[in-house]
Design an enzyme around this catalytic site. Structure first.
Site: not given
Ligand code: TRP
Length: 336
Positions: A119, A201, A204
């Protein structure tokens, strides 16, 4: 009569649930939840730790994750669903727990470390914009688990560090303030991490997932363009054949067959498309009952909100009772 042990687990409302969630935690959840007094929490406060700038997304996905849970067959009469932010005692307990954890323990948490890297758009290239809230969310998760005295926590492999921290906090709390909480244990499923259609991985945020609510057309589109190799032979070798091996894992999840059985089933194919077509069929067949059950809640969203409202009432009562004991043990029970 012995009362049942308490199970608690949660989902962050940041998107619909996908096959990776199913293999990593939902399948196990579904298998065991009826043996316990079970609670399923929508972790909106936790979702906001990295989506504080997008509250509408979190809001919209509260409905979606509960609908997904109901769609896979969790019976709302046998499990209590609730929204994290509706229970102020969780936030309160997070504050009390925050004294029992050091900053360096939090910085060492491997799951949080990976997430901070993923992030970097929010937290900065070197974590220079890392927030207090995100670094501390494992403390809040310890409060999610303990405020109701849960002992059984079915989660994916990546949640192990959170459970370790929770046990550590519980031990410290009990030592300092007297026996108050039970030590919870994680219950893991065997498939730890499912890859997405691009080999990363399944997630979403990476846009590479098969959702539990995908239509046949969506499944077709995704599987047909999934990366394979030029060998046109189906066998399991994640190093040499990551794409095909990953599709075999999907096949395994939805058919229940072993890798050997899958190899055998497709030993005579000429092109991967034959394997892919069969996989599309199996996936579609597997997800169909989920889609059908989900439709009922999509058409009647008030049913989902009713489940959440009733859950809140029940959980609040328990939280109030438990908080009295916690405050008493911490000697902050001034007017109780
Ligand atoms: N961190 C979990 C996840 O990302 C969600 C979660 C929040 C949770 N609170 C919890 C899971 C308490 C188990 C127990 O999937």
């Amino acid at each position: 009569m012995m009362s049942k042990k308490i199970l608690l687990t949660g989902d962050r409302p940041t998107g619909k649930l996908h096959l990776g969630h199913y293999a990593g935690s939902l399948k196990k959840r579904l298998e065991i939840y009826e043996q316990y007094e079970s609670y399923i929490m929508v972790a909106d406060v936790q979702a906001l730790t990295d989506n504080f700038n997008n509250p509408q997304k979190v809001r919209d996905n509260v409905f979606e994750v509960v609908a997904d849970n109901l769609a896979i067959g969790i019976d709302p009469n046998k499990a209590t669903f609730f929204i994290q932010s509706e229970i102020p005692q969780i936030a309160e307990l997070t504050v009390f727990f925050s004294n029992l954890v050091t900053i360096s323990e939090l910085k060492r948490n491997p799951t949080v470390k990976t997430e901070i890297k993923e992030k970097e758009r929010i937290f900065g290239h070197e974590g220079e914009h890392l927030t207090f809230g995100f670094l501390g969310y494992p403390v809040s998760q310890a409060a999610d688990i303990t405020f109701i005295n849960a002992e059984v926590v079915p989660v994916g492999e990546d949640q192990k560090p959170m459970l370790e921290l929770t046990r550590q906090i519980v031990r410290k709390f009990n030592n300092l303030y007297g026996q108050t909480f039970k030590e919870p244990k994680e219950v893991l499923d065997n498939i730890s991490r499912l890859q997405g259609l691009d080999g990363k991985k399944m997630s979403k945020s990476l846009n590479n997932a098969i959702y539990l609510s995908d239509s046949r057309e969506e499944i077709e589109k995704k599987i047909r363009k999934a990366v394979t190799d030029s060998e046109n032979k189906v066998y399991f070798d994640p190093e040499k054949k990551p794409g095909v091996s990953n599709l075999m894992t999907y096949y395994q999840i939805v058919s229940g067959k072993s890798y050997n059985e899958i190899e055998d089933e497709f030993k005579d194919i000429k092109y991967y498309i034959e394997f892919k077509e069969k996989l599309i069929d199996k996936l579609d067949h597997f997800l169909k009952p989920f889609r059908e059950r989900r439709r009922e809640f999509e058409n009647n969203p008030e049913k989902v909100w009713k489940v959440l409202r009733e859950g809140k009432e029940k959980v609040l009562k328990k939280a109030e009772e438990n908080m009295k004991i916690i405050r008493k043990n911490m000697k902050i029970d001034y007017f109780l």
